[in-house]
Design a protein around this motif. Structure first.
Motif, PDB file in Angstrom:
ATOM      1  N   GLN A  60       0.817  -1.338  -0.167  1.00 61.42           N
ATOM      2  CA  GLN A  60       0.114   0.010   0.150  1.00 61.42           C
ATOM      3  C   GLN A  60       0.795   1.373   0.065  1.00 61.42           C
ATOM      4  O   GLN A  60       0.768   2.378  -0.787  1.00 61.42           O
ATOM      5  CB  GLN A  60      -0.932  -0.039   1.235  1.00 61.42           C
ATOM      6  CG  GLN A  60      -2.263   0.761   0.761  1.00 61.42           C
ATOM      7  CD  GLN A  60      -2.808   0.981   2.042  1.00 61.42           C
ATOM      8  OE1 GLN A  60      -3.338  -0.086   2.960  1.00 61.42           O
ATOM      9  NE2 GLN A  60      -3.835   2.166   2.285  1.00 61.42           N
ATOM     10  N   LEU A  67       1.185   6.826  -6.817  1.00 66.88           N
ATOM     11  CA  LEU A  67       0.104   8.126  -6.700  1.00 66.88           C
ATOM     12  C   LEU A  67       0.843   9.408  -6.662  1.00 66.88           C
ATOM     13  O   LEU A  67       0.630  10.271  -7.425  1.00 66.88           O
ATOM     14  CB  LEU A  67      -1.077   7.841  -5.656  1.00 66.88           C
ATOM     15  CG  LEU A  67      -2.141   8.668  -5.858  1.00 66.88           C
ATOM     16  CD1 LEU A  67      -2.746   8.376  -6.941  1.00 66.88           C
ATOM     17  CD2 LEU A  67      -2.983   8.750  -4.667  1.00 66.88           C
ATOM     18  N   LEU A  83      -2.956  11.193   2.693  1.00 66.13           N
ATOM     19  CA  LEU A  83      -3.336   9.711   2.226  1.00 66.13           C
ATOM     20  C   LEU A  83      -2.038   8.744   2.328  1.00 66.13           C
ATOM     21  O   LEU A  83      -2.214   7.532   2.368  1.00 66.13           O
ATOM     22  CB  LEU A  83      -3.638   9.708   0.701  1.00 66.13           C
ATOM     23  CG  LEU A  83      -4.935  10.449   0.347  1.00 66.13           C
ATOM     24  CD1 LEU A  83      -5.357  10.112  -1.238  1.00 66.13           C
ATOM     25  CD2 LEU A  83      -6.330   9.757   1.212  1.00 66.13           C
TER      26      LEU A  83
ATOM     27  N   PRO B  88      -6.982   1.887   0.803  1.00 71.63           N
ATOM     28  CA  PRO B  88      -6.417   1.743  -0.538  1.00 71.63           C
ATOM     29  C   PRO B  88      -7.424   1.843  -1.574  1.00 71.63           C
ATOM     30  O   PRO B  88      -7.166   2.448  -2.688  1.00 71.63           O
ATOM     31  CB  PRO B  88      -6.328   0.080  -0.420  1.00 71.63           C
ATOM     32  CG  PRO B  88      -6.379  -0.191   1.101  1.00 71.63           C
ATOM     33  CD  PRO B  88      -7.067   0.897   1.890  1.00 71.63           C
ATOM     34  N   LEU B  90      -9.353   4.438  -1.713  1.00 78.83           N
ATOM     35  CA  LEU B  90      -9.569   6.026  -2.222  1.00 78.83           C
ATOM     36  C   LEU B  90      -8.074   6.180  -3.062  1.00 78.83           C
ATOM     37  O   LEU B  90      -8.220   6.837  -3.997  1.00 78.83           O
ATOM     38  CB  LEU B  90      -9.375   6.869  -0.996  1.00 78.83           C
ATOM     39  CG  LEU B  90      -9.149   8.235  -1.264  1.00 78.83           C
ATOM     40  CD1 LEU B  90     -10.384   8.833  -2.236  1.00 78.83           C
ATOM     41  CD2 LEU B  90      -9.472   8.998  -0.032  1.00 78.83           C
ATOM     42  N   LEU B  91      -6.953   5.534  -2.609  1.00 74.70           N
ATOM     43  CA  LEU B  91      -5.635   5.632  -3.370  1.00 74.70           C
ATOM     44  C   LEU B  91      -5.983   4.942  -4.953  1.00 74.70           C
ATOM     45  O   LEU B  91      -5.567   5.571  -6.037  1.00 74.70           O
ATOM     46  CB  LEU B  91      -4.539   4.648  -3.010  1.00 74.70           C
ATOM     47  CG  LEU B  91      -3.848   5.391  -1.726  1.00 74.70           C
ATOM     48  CD1 LEU B  91      -2.941   4.084  -1.420  1.00 74.70           C
ATOM     49  CD2 LEU B  91      -3.518   6.379  -1.664  1.00 74.70           C
ATOM     50  N   ASP B  92      -6.589   3.778  -4.969  1.00 78.52           N
ATOM     51  CA  ASP B  92      -7.321   3.519  -6.246  1.00 78.52           C
ATOM     52  C   ASP B  92      -7.739   4.354  -7.027  1.00 78.52           C
ATOM     53  O   ASP B  92      -7.589   4.321  -8.223  1.00 78.52           O
ATOM     54  CB  ASP B  92      -8.013   2.215  -5.804  1.00 78.52           C
ATOM     55  CG  ASP B  92      -7.294   0.899  -6.376  1.00 78.52           C
ATOM     56  OD1 ASP B  92      -6.213   0.696  -6.539  1.00 78.52           O
ATOM     57  OD2 ASP B  92      -8.310   0.005  -6.691  1.00 78.52           O
TER      58      ASP B  92
END
Lengths: 518, 128
Positions: A60, A67, A83, B88, B90-92
């Motif tokens: 993750q 990202l 995040l 995860p 939201l990251l996606d």
């Protein structure tokens, strides 16, 4: 995290970490502008090791890095940083590992570092020590809890008549001391005899010191709960639990024995503190006055019994009558404690119970039923816990709000207390089956009993419909203790029940005090 | 001309709150509101709004599914995720192409929250 000294380090996009010690020689960091990336940082650690991540957390974190790389231009950095999968981490205090210090907590602040072309080159991480804040939060929480319990104690002291609270506290102290003394003497005897300490207790025909202590603790717990002394109830529960584990000695017995001793002495201290607090609230002087007054009244009341009232002149008769009634109390006043208990228990269990009191005599002698206080408490706990259905169940059955009724009936030579609920009731046949299954009676014995007799099995010690003990009704001892208490006072206890309609307990006692005058 | 928005959330109350914020505070024209992912896709097709906001946990088609379909048909669609989910998933969604996110609960009574919300919408509208 063992990424070197806290303060600052770098996360590289390949998923490695460059500790600050390795960076120190290369760069100086200013808060005003993004620090320049050193050309060849000498030492790199795998991210997973630096942050102590498992495989899933690592994947993750890598996703987040990807990202960040992809979106750092069009998505505001604060939003990306928020995040990051790790926002806070533990950090072992270097050199302090052996001193038993707790690990420190650090909050992480992420900043992006771009290369000349505006691409994300690395992420700088600043650590902010969060330990003082955490320690403070922990302390505040402990303080808040202590305060909450103290307030409860004060409320309990204020909400109940000082006489009854005082009597309870003194009674609890006496019970605890007596139970403890017997238990400790028993332990000492075993020690002298060279037997394992503590040894198995229970299971004898006569009440063993362990059983005695257990019974006293159970009673202290119940009454403490009834008055609203929650910390005291919890303390008694803790002692009960330790004592229960000692029933069958095992490898941990010695330790449990020591913890029981500590908990018992803690409970004793709690009692002393409550007594002291009560004196602070009520004042010692007033307490003494109240006692004198009560004593005088009692003498006067005894006087009323000596006269043949039929032959006393009417004015004197009225005076005697009034005097006698001075000591009497309304049932509503006498049951305040039980009302509190029912409301509190119901609240804990998410149930709603209406408490109703009736009496055929108006005011009654204050000690009419205080003799069987123990029994009343156990019955009420059972009713609220087992008898009364949840609000949802009741609604499904169309039963409306639950009710527990208290009825006082005084007759010439005896008094009755009836306690009834309109809960799920009990089925005599099932009770009998349960009794047989638990080995309390044989099949043929059970079959020979009528309905009332079958229901009466619930008064046997160890009869329980539950496999797990809980805070409210304990281990199935409650009704057995209730029955013993009533029997000890020369009374009788009965139970009647109909499935789905409710359960009714009746306690019959010899009349106390004087015969009715009229 | 005022910017337009479609709001999709399975909570009617939140849709109402968001609608009021977009129209009264941001001066948006609220074209439509929906309650699930399928409606999100339909409403986007019908209205082609400047912005579509969506929750992630929704019945029928979830936010991630709706996002994927909308971006499949309209690669330039501006999707703002408004959700309490922050892991995860939201990251996606951000990797797939959601423009940004707003974290629930909606605290329109808090200055910080409103400031961030406004800034986020500004950033999305400016992005190409």
């Amino acid at each position: 995290m063992d990424a070197g000294n806290p303060g600052f380090f770098l996360i590289n996009l390949d998923g490695t970490v460059t500790p600050s010690s390795a960076l120190a020689a290369h760069i100086a960091i200013g808060y005003g502008s993004a620090p320049a990336l050193p050309e060849e940082p000498p030492e790199r650690l795998p991210l997973a090791r630096a942050f102590q991540l498992n495989a899933e957390q690592e994947s993750q974190f890598m996703k987040w890095l990807e990202l960040a790389r992809k979106r750092h231009r069009d998505l505001r950095w604060e939003k990306l940083a928020a995040l990051a999968p790790v926002q806070e981490t533990r950090i072992s205090k270097a050199g302090n590992a052996a001193s038993g210090d707790e690990d420190g907590h650090v909050r992480l602040a992420y900043r992006k570092i771009e290369d000349a072309a505006g691409n994300l080159a690395a992420i700088a991480v600043f650590t902010v020590d969060a330990s003082p804040g955490r320690a403070l939060a922990r302390e505040l929480e402990a303080e808040r809890l202590r305060h909450k319990l103290e307030v409860r104690d004060v409320l309990a002291l204020a909400a109940n008549p000082p006489e009854t609270v005082g009597a309870f506290l003194v009674d609890a102290r006496t019970r605890l001391d007596a139970g403890r003394k017997e238990w400790e003497a028993w332990l000492a005897e075993r020690k002298v005899a060279g037997l394992p300490v503590p040894g198995a207790w229970g299971g004898t025909a006569e009440e063993s010191p362990g059983q005695r202590l257990f019974r006293e603790l159970h009673m202290v717990k119940g009454n403490a709960g009834a008055f609203g002394f929650e910390s005291l109830a919890a303390g008694a529960q803790e002692c009960e639990d330790f004592l229960e584990t000692l029933k069958q000695p095992g490898p941990g017995s010695e330790r449990a024995g020591a913890r029981l001793a500590a908990s018992l002495s803690g409970l004793r201290t709690q009692l002393e503190e409550l007594l002291r607090a009560m004196k602070l609230i009520e004042g010692e002087g007033q307490d003494a006055m109240a006692r004198v007054l009560k004593w005088k009244l009692e003498r006067l009341v005894i006087g009323t019994a000596v006269f043949d009232l039929a032959r006393v002149e009417p004015p004197l008769r009225a005076l005697l009558e009034a005097t006698r009634k001075l000591t009497f109390l309304s049932p509503a006043y006498l049951v305040r404690k039980y009302r509190n208990l029912v409301e509190r228990l119901a609240d804990n269990l998410g149930k709603q119970v209406n408490f109703r009191v009736t009496s055929n005599t108006g005011d009654i002698h204050p000690e009419s039923f205080s003799r069987v206080d123990e029994a009343i408490v156990h019955i009420l706990r059972n009713m609220v816990d087992h008898g009364i259905e949840s609000p949802a169940e009741r609604e499904a059955l169309g039963k409306g709000e639950a009710e527990i009724g208290f009825e006082f009936v005084a007759e010439e030579d005896r008094v009755f207390l009836r306690i009834r609920d309109d809960g799920r009731g009990m089925d005599p046949a099932s009770i009998a089956d349960r009794g047989v299954a638990m080995g309390l009676v044989t099949r043929s014995e059970a079959d020979s009993l009528d309905e009332v007799g079958k229901l009466g099995l619930i008064f046997l010690e160890r009869f329980t419909t539950r496999s797990e003990a809980d805070m409210v009704s304990g281990r199935g001892l409650g009704l057995a203790l209730a029955a013993r208490c009533v029997a000890d006072r020369g009374g009788n206890i009965y139970v009647y029940s109909r499935p789905a309609e409710g359960t009714r307990f009746a306690i019959e006692l010899p009349h106390i005090g004087q015969k009715r005058l009229s | 001309m005022a910017s337009s928005v479609v709001i999709v959330d399975d909570s009617k109350f939140q849709t109402m709150q968001l609608g009021r914020f977009f129209s009264d505070v941001m001066g948006f024209q609220v074209l439509a509101t929906g309650e699930n992912g399928e409606e999100a896709v339909e409403l986007y097709r019908t209205h082609k709004p400047d912005l579509i906001t969506m929750d992630l946990t929704m019945p029928k088609l979830d936010g991630r599914g709706a996002l994927t379909r909308i971006l499949g048909e309209f690669p330039d669609a501006k999707v703002l995720v408004i959700s309490a989910v922050k892991g995860p998933l939201l990251l996606d969604c951000l990797s797939i192409g959601a423009k940004s996110y707003i974290e629930k609960p909606l605290r329109f009574d808090k200055e910080d929250f409103v400031r961030d919300f406004k800034a986020t919408i500004g950033e999305i509208l400016q992005s190409s």
